[in-house]
Design an enzyme around this catalytic site. Structure first.
Site, short mmCIF file in Angstrom:
data_model
loop_
_atom_site.label_atom_id
_atom_site.label_comp_id
_atom_site.label_asym_id
_atom_site.label_seq_id
_atom_site.Cartn_x
_atom_site.Cartn_y
_atom_site.Cartn_z
CG ASN A 231 -6.29 -1.30 -3.29
OD1 ASN A 231 -6.65 -2.14 -4.18
ND2 ASN A 231 -6.84 -1.30 -2.15
CG ASP A 232 -5.17 -0.85 0.73
OD1 ASP A 232 -5.59 -0.09 -0.11
OD2 ASP A 232 -6.05 -1.44 1.57
#
Ligand code: DQQ
Length: 573
Positions: A59-60
């Site tokens: 993710n991020d």
């Protein structure tokens, strides 16, 4: 007596300092799936030039930076499975932001302060001392969050492979007083102020009010909270991954975070946990009172401007001194189901890094893929001055349509036929859903059909539709996944945004789409409105994917210019 502006602002914001211990929502959690790993990953929809790790969940983007000639990208990563969980910091390095080498993880749980996860954060390069990472550690299963720091074990390692978390001073920041510890995360890169302090922001929220706290430090070790948040907005829920940076009023050059002066505005971006959308405002940073005030031309809240109107979340930018530019990354989250993510053995990709700058009118940002991406272009196909009548579909041949880069400029001679704009249409995505790409219009819909199957059972149209409002023309840009796949259990939204371009003198609209198997990342009007869609076609895959240019409006459209390229695969390792 009138109060000075700083004092007035602080008084107003302190009215909202109400405590709340509620645990906030974040990623969907599937404990049973978190550590399931398939023997080998499914390659069909894997991207060729958008960054993704060899397997598992990502993710991020975290701590992007340029240090000693090398770009570093860290990222939230589950080393054991294809859903969110077991979160550590993956690490990759590159010389050009496009070809990457994956390294061993940089940060993983190793002390009581990050036992339950090493969450998002940023890197700051301290002059004469080198990089420091600030990140969020999770200390218990109620998601109580603290901020920690880490430094390279060996600064002369060109890739900074190993990172250590010094025992002294860690955790450097804890949630104290009225702060809700389960919504207290994602420290920004630090900037240096003339008062001799470094400052950072940390995202958070209380009750339903989103906010970004400021902390300051003289030595990067002892941090003090500034009394009031730098900014907060009612009803926006928890703010994740805040990003705060100066932009120049003139030109495209990026600025170092500490830049001050009259020729500078500031951008504050928040990622809204409630909906997984982000928005940004452009405004003034009042350094002396630690406050940020959005301009009155910038909507502050749910209707605010977005970097991207599609699958684009938890973005983070950094200043690249080697090219004097600000570069923006984001997690392009999934549209596939979690069951299929597990079967495939991977989920999530990163957007193409984008250069970002302030538009000349100062009301919005503009983004464009970093120039290094062009090095992957091959087999150019060109087209110019091609008329498209109503209902015409023109097939672009000679490139690999599933792995391509297309730049196209459309023109039209009149706006007479533009459909009427209904003033109740506030959300662009609703208009896109209602009008679609197939329904006949006046000026538009026209654009590209990407990842299209031969008989158009599947396609992802990226298109414009122009409407006439009482005072101006409204341009809608859509990237519509509704017909992107025959597979049912997918997220197939009609993503859309409005495009702020004056067509009265120049009746032209441009579009660039980066097509990469399960992603279509598009830039409208030279990067003013951008939409990234994650799609999973079943027929329009590999060599069976096609690209069309189309017009379904009664006004004839001219393709003034089109250049399309097959894209080589980026090197990984
Ligand atoms: N993802 C991280 C958090 C952040 C969220 C956890 C945003 O630090 O707030 O993986 O996607």
């Amino acid at each position: 007596m009138a109060l000075p502006i700083c004092v007035t602002i602080i008084l107003i914001s302190s009215l909202f300092l109400i405590s709340n211990d509620g645990v906030e929502a974040f990623h969907s959690i599937y404990p049973d799936l978190q550590s399931i790993s398939v023997p080998s990953v499914t390659k069909l929809h894997r991207t060729a030039y958008h960054f993704q790790p060899r397997r598992n969940w990502i993710n991020d983007p975290n701590g992007p930076m340029y240090y000693n000639g090398v770009y570093h990208l860290f990222y939230q990563y589950n080393p054991k499975g294809a859903v969110w969980g077991n979160i550590i910091w993956g690490h990759a390095v590159s010389k050009d932001l496009i070809n990457w080498k994956e390294l061993e993880p940089a940060l993983y749980p190793s002390n009581p302060f990050d036992k339950y996860g090493c969450w998002s954060g940023s890197a700051t390069i301290l002059p004469g001392k080198g990089p420091v990472i600030l990140y969020t550690g999770v200390i218990d299963n109620r998601s109580s969050e603290v901020q920690l720091y880490a430094v390279p074990e060996n600064k002369s390692d060109p890739f900074l492979r190993k990172w250590v978390k010094p025992k002294s001073f860690n955790p450097i920041i804890k949630a104290e007083g009225a702060i809700n510890a389960s919504a207290f995360r994602d420290p920004t890169t630090a900037w240096w102020s003339r008062d001799g302090h470094w400052r950072i922001l940390i995202g958070g929220g209380r009750k339903n009010r989103g906010m970004a706290y400021t902390y300051k430090s003289k030595d990067f070790l002892k941090w003090m909270k500034v009394k009031h948040p730098i900014h907060s907005v009612e009803s926006t829920g928890t703010w994740e991954c805040p990003d705060f940076y100066p932009v120049s009023l003139k030109g495209k050059n990026g600025l170092d975070l500490s830049t001050v002066g009259k020729s500078v505005k500031h951008v504050l971006k928040n990622s809204l946990d409630k909906t997984r959308y982000e928005y940004y405002t452009i405004g003034r940073y009042l350094r002396k009172c630690d406050k940020y005030i959005p301009d009155n031309t910038s909507e502050d809240g749910w209707g605010g401007l977005r970097y991207d109107y599609g699958n684009f979340y938890a973005s983070k930018s950094f200043f690249d001194p080697s090219k004097n530019r600000r570069v923006l990354w984001a997690w392009a989250n999934e549209s596939d189901s979690k069951e299929d993510d597990v079967k495939k053995g991977w989920a999530g990709i990163q957007s193409i890094p984008r250069t970002v700058w302030l538009d000349s009118h100062g009301r919005q940002l503009v983004q464009w893929p970093v120039e290094e991406l062009n090095s992957l272009r091959e087999k150019e196909v060109k087209l110019s001055n091609r008329k498209l009548k109503k209902g015409e579909y023109f097939k672009v041949t000679g490139i690999t349509a599933a792995q391509a880069d297309v730049e196209i400029t459309f023109s039209f001679s009149s706006l007479e036929k533009a459909e009427a704009f209904d003033s109740s249409w506030v959300k662009a995505e609703n208009v896109c859903e209602e009008k679609g790409s197939r329904n006949e219009g006046g000026v538009g819909p026209f654009g590209l059909l990407t990842l299209a199957s031969e008989k158009l059972e599947e396609f992802t149209p990226v298109f414009f539709r122009v409407f006439k409002a009482p005072k101006n023309h409204v341009i809608l840009m859509c990237s519509d996944a509704t017909s992107s796949s025959l597979k049912r259990e997918l997220y197939k939204p009609s993503f859309a945004g409005f495009l702020d371009i004056d067509l009265s003198h120049n009746r032209k609209l441009s579009l660039r789409s980066l097509i990469d198997h399960s992603v279509v990342e598009s830039f409208g009007g030279g990067g003013k409105t951008n939409i990234l869609s994650r799609v999973y076609p079943t027929l329009a895959v590999k060599k069976k994917a096609h690209l069309f240019v189309f017009n379904n409006g009664t006004e004839h459209i001219t393709v003034e210019n089109m250049k399309a390229w097959s894209m080589k695969s980026a090197r990984r390792n």
